[in-house]
Design an enzyme around this catalytic site. Structure first.
Site, PDB file in Angstrom:
ATOM      1  N   CYS A 108      -3.957   0.572  37.269  1.00 59.76           N
ATOM      2  CA  CYS A 108      -5.220   0.140  36.996  1.00 59.76           C
ATOM      3  C   CYS A 108      -4.911  -1.514  37.253  1.00 59.76           C
ATOM      4  O   CYS A 108      -4.827  -1.946  38.097  1.00 59.76           O
ATOM      5  CB  CYS A 108      -5.666   0.579  35.364  1.00 59.76           C
ATOM      6  SG  CYS A 108      -7.250   0.241  35.172  1.00 59.76           S
ATOM      7  N   HIS A 217      -4.733   6.782  35.649  1.00 62.19           N
ATOM      8  CA  HIS A 217      -3.830   6.440  34.650  1.00 62.19           C
ATOM      9  C   HIS A 217      -2.826   7.628  34.244  1.00 62.19           C
ATOM     10  O   HIS A 217      -2.954   8.354  33.265  1.00 62.19           O
ATOM     11  CB  HIS A 217      -4.403   5.903  33.169  1.00 62.19           C
ATOM     12  CG  HIS A 217      -5.021   4.688  33.032  1.00 62.19           C
ATOM     13  ND1 HIS A 217      -4.285   3.482  32.627  1.00 62.19           N
ATOM     14  CD2 HIS A 217      -6.135   4.193  33.517  1.00 62.19           C
ATOM     15  CE1 HIS A 217      -5.066   2.514  32.657  1.00 62.19           C
ATOM     16  NE2 HIS A 217      -6.284   2.955  33.163  1.00 62.19           N
ATOM     17  N   GLU A 219      -0.187   7.571  32.843  1.00 66.41           N
ATOM     18  CA  GLU A 219       0.850   7.564  31.733  1.00 66.41           C
ATOM     19  C   GLU A 219       0.073   8.195  30.578  1.00 66.41           C
ATOM     20  O   GLU A 219       0.388   8.388  29.719  1.00 66.41           O
ATOM     21  CB  GLU A 219       1.070   5.799  31.214  1.00 66.41           C
ATOM     22  CG  GLU A 219      -0.054   5.373  30.675  1.00 66.41           C
ATOM     23  CD  GLU A 219      -1.090   4.785  31.893  1.00 66.41           C
ATOM     24  OE1 GLU A 219      -1.148   5.385  32.844  1.00 66.41           O
ATOM     25  OE2 GLU A 219      -1.678   3.800  31.639  1.00 66.41           O
TER      26      GLU A 219
END
Lengths: 250, 772, 85
Positions: A108, A217, A219
């Site tokens: 990002c 994302h 994560e």
């Protein structure tokens, strides 16, 4: 879905550092938001997360670096525009371009910083619908030969959260053609393009494959119950991939 | 502005305390600053002389309705009085601090609060909503907590009114733009459209934070010789438009002609401030801390000093300014955002400065804690404020505003929906009922809010276990154990308009039910009371009744109010908004892995309806769709709510339910559709038996808004246990259907079948259609 | 085609977080001469044909009512820029 190997599944001592010794740096800039999340993903994958501060002048011997999401310096000038001048960024750029091919993942805002730092081509502009968009997003793994994607199958679809305001990937046609020709499109959006990104590109790599950037994302999809659809963990493969890489597998 | 001299003494005719004492006859613009004659007289009496310009600025903002709660204080006392010892057990910090703190167990504490930012959000929706988030987050930080989530209940005018789009786009973008940049997941809220809010949109914001017990910080300045520091953004003229009358203090003609009433938020500065404060807390570098919000430095200095054990003395010229032309009074009143004030012991000054430098946060040392009991503020060494800080911060005026039940209330309550003109042609045939369900779920208040919530980051932090559209937002607090919290906010202005006492209780009941539906044990309440003018006896009665009702209900449910906010004067001309007490309930999870989502996903699970249904359509969404508002609000049965809550919590903890959705606005019809769409999994439902049991027709079964109900999906293996539990508690339960993954539709047997795609199109199309 | 350029700035008394972040970053790159940065918006309105007084007046009105938010912004400049090669 390909099962993501957990840390215990790796045989020890195949060259490279032992796995539990893998140290992955997570960079924090003023305005970084997803640094704790990236560090958690590193821990969940079995490695050790190392906090790095933007003002540091040394990478502290980490084996790989993640530049997490957020709004560094508020993204007020352009996303990532100020952060790229941080002292640590110079070290990261050097290490990524060196023979050691330090694995670097930009997520990002991290992706935006990597493009501003010219580690990756192109740039991100405001989403075509002009709004911040947060949703679960299906991605196709186009290139599973990078340092951060080798745990996936080529062509595999994964679901990870997408959340950004300036997520529309743009580059000139020549660059886009080159990226495709060289297999450097790492991920594409599947289904409706969420932000107008050229050629549905969600993430790319550098020529050597050690530097990867993407807008979604991973994560945020590493723990069941806290990711897409209450169960998704498709993002874990990024973090196990780099362990494969560090082990000497790639 | 660089040509402005920094020699302030030349710019301002400083009104010192000495000067004030010597010139008792000087006329001050107290009326322009919003003080009433009797209030100004009180200031003079308290001081024993006329106030200085700076003192007048402080008293006028601190004695405003917004800061002093002068109209509501006498009623708000009930929240502190109607509390049992049992309710106090987990309350670590009660009402009166920036936010209450509740014990979560395992050494963890949680703090949460809801506040309004209504009027600024109408003037400038983006900045108003953004700074609303900023303000409530700073309240949470100032308790020593790490903020972990935000929520935002919103109420706008008619969906098709041209100005609604302006407010909607601005407020949603502002909440997103600010909140997303802070790294705080937005986990829920509300969105209600009603013409009554056209000129007075309600933009409320909630923040929740967590901390270890030992990290709780309070806003007090104690310890003789400790240093007072202001840090964060510089002070500008923000939010002091009304204070421009104080320009008479100034001889300078170069100052901006107009002070901005609009406060601009800088989320990056706030994010840095959060991290910086947490580092200060971690190193135990501050003795007391206070955020600067309404009334800025006036509030921070007087609150810190009056809550401490001594006094305070500060030099106002040490304040770092964004606009060097500000007068002392303006500096004291400025509402510039992203500022904090702290008290630091001399031994920690160097360490404090190191943290500021690391985060590149500006700071200035203003003064120190004294033993005089006075708040002394100086301007280049000359005393311009010398007050007992309590008289500024706590001993403001208190009014017993007259109130009386409006003479129109009886007629309103007599005007029931059933049999009204608007009730003509009530849907009865299968085709009509199907059309009615589709109309309901596409209606502005019942439609999907994805268009809004997709503009908010719900993932950041990695601890969000549930968010909209589930009934409650759920956040993990402890990554090792899964300890966590659930939060829900609710209000129904129409119910409260029909019956303020019970309407406020219904708001609490729904928020309580939503938290329990998620599987969490309700623990604490925060409320944001949005009302019209307290000077209107009708409105004052609504407020008094709502507070009485809410405090009674909290007592009965055994959960204390730990903090909140009152927003008055929400009216256009003589037309007040519906009384809108927004109630937030916080619940606790031992392990958030147990949370129950609002939709079903497993084929073959049994769907049960808990509770019974009566003909309660007054004030309902259906009546609203038909343009009717009158009659009696749904009946409140808090004992029933408590029993329902226990069943839902036990069922969640023991793994007896995989989905649960409370029944509220839109009744069973809305709940069935939402639970089916949640994970795109259909269901087959039969209502004849349960309708016959309750003695209501199918329409009523689907659209009534009887309270104390929920639907749950129970795995086959758990059905016996679940039924036994309900039977043992003598709680009405009925098996009304089964989850049907293959069908891809919601099938109400004997009536109609609607494919999920059709439901989704109706449900999700409304907001994009109106707002693009 | 001639264009009408409209420049909009936040009112001087309104906080400009963008400018603040930029001015903070400049010295780190060695640009020490600048004490303040304010970030604004530039609009270019393209006109088919000549810019008449009436069209310019329209542009001014659009600038005041739509391109800027008079609550927090000022229109600081409206000017005609000739056709570019």
């Amino acid at each position: 879905m390909t099962e993501t190997p957990l840390i215990g599944s790796y045989p020890a001592g195949q060259g490279g550092a032992p796995l539990n010794g893998a140290r992955i740096g997570v960079v924090t800039f003023p305005g970084t938001l997803d640094d704790r999340d990236a560090a958690r993903a590193v821990r969940v994958s079995g490695a050790t997360a190392v906090e790095l501060w933007h003002g540091d002048s040394s990478l502290g011997g980490v084996d790989a670096v993640i530049i997490p999401g957020g709004f560094s310096y508020g993204d007020y000038l352009r996303a990532g525009a100020i952060a790229r001048f941080a002292p640590l960024m110079a070290k990261i750029v050097d290490a990524a371009n060196s023979d050691a091919l330090l694995p670097v993942l930009g997520i990002c805002n991290g992706f935006q910083i990597l493009t501003e730092a010219h580690l990756l081509p192109g740039s991100m502009i405001k989403n075509d619908h002009l709004k911040f968009l947060c949703r679960d997003q299906v991605l196709r793994v186009e290139n599973n030969a990078t340092a951060w994607t080798n745990a996936y199958a080529a062509g595999q679809d994964i679901t990870v959260p997408l959340k950004n305001q300036d997520g529309q990937y743009i580059a000139d046609e020549k660059t886009l053609d080159a990226l495709e020709a060289e297999g450097r499109v790492a991920f594409r959006y599947v289904g409706a393009n969420p932000n107008g990104s050229r050629r549905d590109i969600a993430g790319i790599s550098n020529a050597a494959g050690n530097v990867v950037g993407l807008m979604p994302h991973p994560e945020h999809a590493v723990e069941a119950g806290y990711g897409p659809g209450h169960t998704g963990t498709d993002g874990l493969g990024f973090f196990t991939s780099v362990l494969n890489t560090l082990l000497g597998g790639k | 502005m660089s040509d402005v001299s920094t020699d302030s003494a030349q710019k301002f005719n400083i009104d010192t305390v000495e000067n004030a004492a010597a010139t008792p006859d000087v006329q001050l613009p107290w009326a322009e600053l919003g003080l009433k004659q009797n209030e100004y007289d009180d200031v003079v009496k308290v001081l024993g002389r006329r106030p200085t310009g700076a003192e007048l600025a402080m008293y006028s903002v601190m004695w405003s309705e917004h800061c002093s709660y002068k109209s509501s204080k006498n009623h708000l006392r009930q929240f502190g009085e109607k509390v049992t010892e049992e309710m106090k057990k987990d309350m670590l910090v009660g009402i009166g601090e920036n936010a209450g703190v509740t014990n979560l167990g395992d050494g963890w504490a949680v703090t949460f609060k809801i506040e309004s930012h209504n009027s600024p959000s109408f003037v400038e929706p983006y900045q108003g909503a953004a700074t609303g988030i900023g303000g409530i987050v700073r309240d949470i930080i100032s308790m020593g907590a790490r903020p972990v989530a935000v929520m935002d209940p919103l109420r706008f005018g008619a969906i098709d009114h041209p100005d609604t789009a302006r407010v909607m786009h601005g407020a949603v973008a502002g909440i997103g733009g600010y909140g997303n940049s802070l790294g705080l997941p937005n986990i829920g809220g509300e969105m209600v459209f009603d013409p009554i809010y056209q000129g007075n949109p309600l933009v409320n914001a909630l923040a929740v934070g967590v901390m270890r017990h030992e990290d709780i910080r309070l806003a007090n300045a104690s310890g003789l010789g400790n240093k007072v520091v202001l840090f964060g953004a510089r002070t500008g003229g923000d939010g002091i438009g009304g204070a421009s009358v104080l320009a008479s203090e100034s001889f300078d003609s170069t100052k901006p002609s107009k002070r901005p009433a609009v406060q601009v938020g800088d989320p990056f500065a706030e994010k840095v401030l959060i991290e910086c404060c947490l580092e200060l807390f971690k190193g135990s570098l501050v003795e007391g801390i206070q955020d600067l919000g309404a009334a800025g430095i006036s509030c921070a200095t007087s609150e810190l000093a009056s809550n401490g054990d001594g006094g305070m003395e500060v030099e106002l010229t040490s304040v770092l300014l964004r606009d060097p032309t500000l007068t002392p009074g303006e500096i004291l009143m400025s509402e510039s955002q992203e500022r904090m004030m702290a008290v630091v012991s001399p031994g920690n000054v160097a360490a404090f400065e190191a943290v500021m430098d690391k985060w590149a946060v500006e700071y200035s040392w203003l003064g120190e804690v004294t033993g005089t009991g006075r708040l002394i503020i100086k301007w280049e060494g000359e005393v311009i404020v010398d007050v007992d800080p309590r008289t500024v911060a706590h001993d403001g005026p208190v009014y017993d505003r007259p109130y009386a039940r409006p003479d129109w209330q009886d007629a309103l309550q007599a005007d029931t929906f059933t049999g009204s003109v608007q009730d003509a042609g009530r849907p009865a045939t299968p085709e009509e009922l199907k059309a009615a369900v589709l109309e309901l779920i596409a209606s502005p208040n019942m439609c999907s809010k994805d268009w809004i919530t997709n503009q908010y980051d719900r993932y950041v932090g990695g601890n969000t276990a549930m968010a909209f559209p589930d009934d409650a937002g759920v956040v993990r607090v402890d990554e090792e154990t899964g300890l966590g919290v659930a939060l829900a906010t609710d209000a129904n202005g129409r119910y409260t308009f029909l019956d303020p006492y019970h309407g406020a209780q219904l708001a609490l009941a729904e928020a309580y039910r939503n938290v329990a539906t998620s599987g969490a044990i309700p623990m604490a309440v925060s409320d944001c009371l949005n009302f019209g003018s307290p000077e209107d006896p009708d409105v004052m009665w609504q407020l008094a009744e709502a507070i009485r009702g809410l405090s009674d209900a909290c007592m009965e449910l055994g959960i204390p109010v730990t903090g909140g906010n009152v927003s008055l004067y929400n009216q256009t001309g003589s037309t007040p908004i519906h009384p809108t007490p927004v109630v937030a309930v916080l619940g606790r999870f031992d392990d958030v892995a147990r949370r129950t989502p609002s939709g079903w996903a497993e084929d073959g699970q049994a769907i049960y309806l808990l509770g019974t249904t009566a003909a309660e359509l007054d004030g309902s969404e259906w009546a609203n769709l038909r343009g009717h508002l009158g009659g009696a609000a749904p009946k409140v049965d808090l004992q029933r709510e408590r029993e329902l809550g226990e069943i839902l919590i036990n069922a969640s903890r023991d793994g007896m339910v995989d989905a649960a959705h409370d029944l509220s606005e839109g009744g069973l019809a809305a709940a069935l559709v939402e639970s089916s769409l949640r994970f795109n999994t259909g269901a087959r439902v039969a209502l004849d038996e349960v309708a016959a049991r309750d003695g209501v027709d199918t329409f009523t079964m689907l659209f009534s808004e009887t309270q104390g109900r929920a639907i749950v999906a129970v795995p086959r293996s758990e059905e016996v246990r679940f039924n036994d539990m309900c039977t043992a508690r003598r709680f009405p339960v009925s098996r009304i259907g089964v989850v049907d993954a293959a069908g891809g539709a919601l099938d109400i047997q004997g009536l109609f079948t609607v494919p999920l795609d059709e439901l989704r199109e109706a449900h999700e199309g409304t907001l994009p259609k109106h707002f693009g | 085609m001639p264009r009408i350029v409209v420049d909009v700035m936040l009112k001087p008394e309104i906080l400009d977080p963008q400018g603040k972040a930029i001015v903070g970053a400049l010295p780190r790159l060695g640009f020490n001469a600048f004490s303040s940065v304010r970030q604004g918006k530039r609009f270019e309105l393209t006109v088919e044909g000549d810019v008449t007084d009436e069209i310019l007046a329209q542009a001014r009105e659009a600038a005041e009512t739509m391109l800027s938010n008079p609550v927090i912004e000022d229109v600081v400049n409206v000017e005609v820029v000739a056709d570019q090669p």
